[in-house]
Design a protein around this motif. Structure first.
Motif, PDB file in Angstrom:
ATOM      1  N   SER A 190       0.837  -1.206   0.000  1.00 36.46           N
ATOM      2  CA  SER A 190       0.000   0.000   0.000  1.00 36.46           C
ATOM      3  C   SER A 190       0.870   1.254   0.000  1.00 36.46           C
ATOM      4  CB  SER A 190      -0.917   0.007   1.220  1.00 36.46           C
ATOM      5  OG  SER A 190      -1.812  -1.095   1.204  1.00 36.46           O
ATOM      6  N   VAL A 191       1.915   1.238   0.833  1.00 36.26           N
ATOM      7  CA  VAL A 191       2.830   2.379   0.899  1.00 36.26           C
ATOM      8  C   VAL A 191       3.529   2.578  -0.447  1.00 36.26           C
ATOM      9  CG1 VAL A 191       4.953   3.257   1.955  1.00 36.26           C
ATOM     10  CG2 VAL A 191       3.195   2.188   3.379  1.00 36.26           C
ATOM     11  N   ALA A 192       3.985   1.478  -1.060  1.00 39.42           N
ATOM     12  CA  ALA A 192       4.684   1.562  -2.347  1.00 39.42           C
ATOM     13  C   ALA A 192       3.766   2.131  -3.428  1.00 39.42           C
ATOM     14  CB  ALA A 192       5.197   0.189  -2.757  1.00 39.42           C
ATOM     15  N   LEU A 193       2.507   1.697  -3.443  1.00 36.94           N
ATOM     16  CA  LEU A 193       1.567   2.190  -4.442  1.00 36.94           C
ATOM     17  C   LEU A 193       1.255   3.666  -4.225  1.00 36.94           C
ATOM     18  CD1 LEU A 193      -0.274   1.667  -6.834  1.00 36.94           C
ATOM     19  CD2 LEU A 193      -2.020   0.816  -5.256  1.00 36.94           C
ATOM     20  N   TYR A 194       1.098   4.059  -2.970  1.00 38.64           N
ATOM     21  CA  TYR A 194       0.818   5.459  -2.655  1.00 38.64           C
ATOM     22  C   TYR A 194       1.984   6.350  -3.068  1.00 38.64           C
ATOM     23  CZ  TYR A 194      -0.603   9.546   0.100  1.00 38.64           C
ATOM     24  OH  TYR A 194      -0.959  10.802   0.488  1.00 38.64           O
ATOM     25  N   GLN A 195       3.199   5.912  -2.795  1.00 41.98           N
ATOM     26  CA  GLN A 195       4.374   6.681  -3.195  1.00 41.98           C
ATOM     27  C   GLN A 195       4.467   6.787  -4.712  1.00 41.98           C
ATOM     28  OE1 GLN A 195       7.311   4.337  -1.083  1.00 41.98           O
ATOM     29  NE2 GLN A 195       7.558   5.920   0.487  1.00 41.98           N
ATOM     30  N   LEU A 196       4.151   5.696  -5.391  1.00 44.41           N
ATOM     31  CA  LEU A 196       4.174   5.686  -6.849  1.00 44.41           C
ATOM     32  C   LEU A 196       3.211   6.730  -7.408  1.00 44.41           C
ATOM     33  CD1 LEU A 196       3.986   2.510  -9.077  1.00 44.41           C
ATOM     34  CD2 LEU A 196       2.450   4.416  -9.506  1.00 44.41           C
ATOM     35  N   LEU A 197       1.995   6.746  -6.872  1.00 45.42           N
ATOM     36  CA  LEU A 197       0.974   7.659  -7.385  1.00 45.42           C
ATOM     37  C   LEU A 197       1.291   9.113  -7.037  1.00 45.42           C
ATOM     38  CD1 LEU A 197      -2.144   5.487  -6.583  1.00 45.42           C
ATOM     39  CD2 LEU A 197      -1.231   6.005  -8.846  1.00 45.42           C
ATOM     40  N   CYS A 198       1.873   9.340  -5.863  1.00 46.26           N
ATOM     41  CA  CYS A 198       2.274  10.704  -5.498  1.00 46.26           C
ATOM     42  C   CYS A 198       3.323  11.229  -6.475  1.00 46.26           C
ATOM     43  CB  CYS A 198       2.836  10.727  -4.081  1.00 46.26           C
ATOM     44  SG  CYS A 198       1.582  10.578  -2.788  1.00 46.26           S
ATOM     45  N   GLY A 199       4.221  10.360  -6.898  1.00 49.00           N
ATOM     46  CA  GLY A 199       5.284  10.771  -7.807  1.00 49.00           C
ATOM     47  C   GLY A 199       4.828  10.942  -9.239  1.00 49.00           C
ATOM     48  N   GLU A 200       3.708  10.319  -9.616  1.00 44.02           N
ATOM     49  CA  GLU A 200       3.268  10.355 -11.004  1.00 44.02           C
ATOM     50  C   GLU A 200       1.956  11.103 -11.207  1.00 44.02           C
ATOM     51  OE1 GLU A 200       4.075   7.231 -13.705  1.00 44.02           O
ATOM     52  OE2 GLU A 200       4.626   5.867 -12.104  1.00 44.02           O
ATOM     53  N   GLY A 201       1.534  11.840 -10.188  1.00 43.17           N
ATOM     54  CA  GLY A 201       0.237  12.507 -10.258  1.00 43.17           C
ATOM     55  C   GLY A 201       0.065  13.404 -11.473  1.00 43.17           C
TER      56      GLY A 201
ATOM     57  N   GLU B 207      -4.395   9.639 -15.007  1.00 45.15           N
ATOM     58  CA  GLU B 207      -5.360   8.537 -15.152  1.00 45.15           C
ATOM     59  C   GLU B 207      -5.103   7.437 -14.134  1.00 45.15           C
ATOM     60  OE1 GLU B 207      -2.152   7.685 -18.330  1.00 45.15           O
ATOM     61  OE2 GLU B 207      -3.053   9.389 -17.292  1.00 45.15           O
ATOM     62  N   ALA B 208      -3.841   7.249 -13.749  1.00 46.18           N
ATOM     63  CA  ALA B 208      -3.520   6.227 -12.753  1.00 46.18           C
ATOM     64  C   ALA B 208      -4.105   6.595 -11.400  1.00 46.18           C
ATOM     65  CB  ALA B 208      -2.006   6.047 -12.642  1.00 46.18           C
ATOM     66  N   SER B 209      -3.987   7.870 -11.015  1.00 43.01           N
ATOM     67  CA  SER B 209      -4.560   8.319  -9.747  1.00 43.01           C
ATOM     68  C   SER B 209      -6.077   8.188  -9.759  1.00 43.01           C
ATOM     69  CB  SER B 209      -4.162   9.777  -9.480  1.00 43.01           C
ATOM     70  OG  SER B 209      -2.773   9.885  -9.332  1.00 43.01           O
ATOM     71  N   ARG B 210      -6.695   8.519 -10.886  1.00 45.37           N
ATOM     72  CA  ARG B 210      -8.157   8.409 -10.995  1.00 45.37           C
ATOM     73  C   ARG B 210      -8.601   6.959 -10.844  1.00 45.37           C
ATOM     74  NH1 ARG B 210     -10.879   6.598 -15.002  1.00 45.37           N
ATOM     75  NH2 ARG B 210      -9.157   6.878 -16.509  1.00 45.37           N
ATOM     76  N   ILE B 211      -7.931   6.067 -11.544  1.00 44.29           N
ATOM     77  CA  ILE B 211      -8.285   4.644 -11.480  1.00 44.29           C
ATOM     78  C   ILE B 211      -8.139   4.125 -10.055  1.00 44.29           C
ATOM     79  CG2 ILE B 211      -7.548   2.331 -12.183  1.00 44.29           C
ATOM     80  CD1 ILE B 211      -6.766   3.616 -14.917  1.00 44.29           C
ATOM     81  N   PHE B 212      -7.011   4.480  -9.413  1.00 42.89           N
ATOM     82  CA  PHE B 212      -6.781   4.012  -8.053  1.00 42.89           C
ATOM     83  C   PHE B 212      -7.859   4.534  -7.106  1.00 42.89           C
ATOM     84  CE2 PHE B 212      -4.910   4.966  -3.848  1.00 42.89           C
ATOM     85  CZ  PHE B 212      -4.746   3.659  -3.410  1.00 42.89           C
ATOM     86  N   TYR B 213      -8.200   5.814  -7.228  1.00 48.66           N
ATOM     87  CA  TYR B 213      -9.213   6.382  -6.327  1.00 48.66           C
ATOM     88  C   TYR B 213     -10.571   5.703  -6.526  1.00 48.66           C
ATOM     89  CZ  TYR B 213     -12.449   9.419  -3.985  1.00 48.66           C
ATOM     90  OH  TYR B 213     -13.437   9.870  -3.158  1.00 48.66           O
ATOM     91  N   GLU B 214     -10.964   5.521  -7.770  1.00 50.35           N
ATOM     92  CA  GLU B 214     -12.280   4.941  -8.049  1.00 50.35           C
ATOM     93  C   GLU B 214     -12.408   3.519  -7.526  1.00 50.35           C
ATOM     94  OE1 GLU B 214     -12.641   5.317 -12.265  1.00 50.35           O
ATOM     95  OE2 GLU B 214     -13.286   7.424 -12.185  1.00 50.35           O
ATOM     96  N   ARG B 215     -11.318   2.776  -7.506  1.00 53.40           N
ATOM     97  CA  ARG B 215     -11.378   1.372  -7.112  1.00 53.40           C
ATOM     98  C   ARG B 215     -10.794   1.106  -5.729  1.00 53.40           C
ATOM     99  NH1 ARG B 215     -11.501   2.064 -12.268  1.00 53.40           N
ATOM    100  NH2 ARG B 215     -12.544   0.585 -13.650  1.00 53.40           N
ATOM    101  N   GLY B 216     -10.244   2.135  -5.108  1.00 51.86           N
ATOM    102  CA  GLY B 216      -9.684   1.991  -3.777  1.00 51.86           C
ATOM    103  C   GLY B 216     -10.328   2.922  -2.775  1.00 51.86           C
ATOM    104  N   PRO B 217      -9.727   4.103  -2.521  1.00 56.63           N
ATOM    105  CA  PRO B 217     -10.271   5.030  -1.532  1.00 56.63           C
ATOM    106  C   PRO B 217     -11.727   5.413  -1.779  1.00 56.63           C
ATOM    107  CG  PRO B 217      -8.068   5.681  -2.171  1.00 56.63           C
ATOM    108  CD  PRO B 217      -8.443   4.565  -3.092  1.00 56.63           C
TER     109      PRO B 217
END
Length: 211
Positions: A103-114, A119-129
């Motif tokens: 979870s930490v690795a994925l969060y760091q990845l998305l913070c760095g690629e926002g 689209e990656a942040s959008r996909i993650f939010y819709e299916r996660g948080p």
């Protein structure tokens, strides 16, 4: 399930495991369908027969990693359990989940690629948080309608509770901190639950009696 369906399911699981490794190692923008196919050792055509785009593949990886957690939350946010117990269990399970290494690795990845790959942040939010928040809103909304909570909308209450659970953990991730024992540690779930009820409970004694 037929043998063919079983093999297809196993192949899909192998694709998701490999793609997940690629996304975490190289980031969303740095991962290509060709690279995933090469690591799998098969043809690109085989991969495309399962997933039509990188977005679809990433979405499936997020779904795969969060499926069990979502099912657990449905059980935790059970209308038959006391409100206090459900909230405390949610905090404990949610805080454990967001501190897991993946979870930490994925969060760091998305913070760095926002900015590079929104689209990656959008996909993650819709299916996660986003799913977590929706489950919590529905649960709190039922108790608010029953007169056990007040002082905010179900959405506001859900957002406050999630923020209380994530605040310190996300600060540490964003700052890349490796803090000594006791420094910047999140409060225990029962303390967060106490604070939540100070904000929103109609009557604390009544909340403890609800079953």
């Amino acid at each position: 399930m037929s043998k063919r369906e079983e093999r297809r399911g196993e192949r899909r699981a192998a694709i998701l495991a490999t793609a997940g490794e690629c996304f975490l190692e190289h980031g969303y923008a740095g991962t290509t369908m060709s690279a995933v196919a090469a690591r799998l050792g098969g043809s690109k055509g085989t991969l495309w027969s399962y997933f039509s785009s990188k977005e679809e593949l990433f979405a499936a990886c997020v779904e795969d990693k969060t499926e069990v957690f979502r099912s657990e939350l449905v059980q935790v946010l059970n209308p038959g359990v006391s409100l206090r117990s459900a909230i405390e269990s949610f905090c404990r399970r949610f805080m454990t989940k967001i501190r897991e290494p993946q979870s930490v690795a994925l969060y760091q990845l998305l913070c760095g690629e926002g900015t590079r790959a929104p689209e990656a942040s959008r996909i993650f939010y819709e299916r996660g948080p986003g799913v977590v928040q929706a489950l919590l809103v529905a649960f709190l909304g039922a108790h608010e309608a029953a007169g056990r909570l007040r002082g905010g909308t179900p959405l506001e209450m859900a957002q406050v509770l999630i923020s209380l659970c994530t605040g310190i953990s996300h600060q540490r991730v964003l700052l890349g901190l490796n803090c000594p024992q006791g420094a910047m540690q999140p409060p225990p779930p029962e303390k967060i639950t106490d604070l939540f009820f100070r904000l929103y409970a109609v009557d604390d004694a009544e909340v403890k009696r609800v079953a």
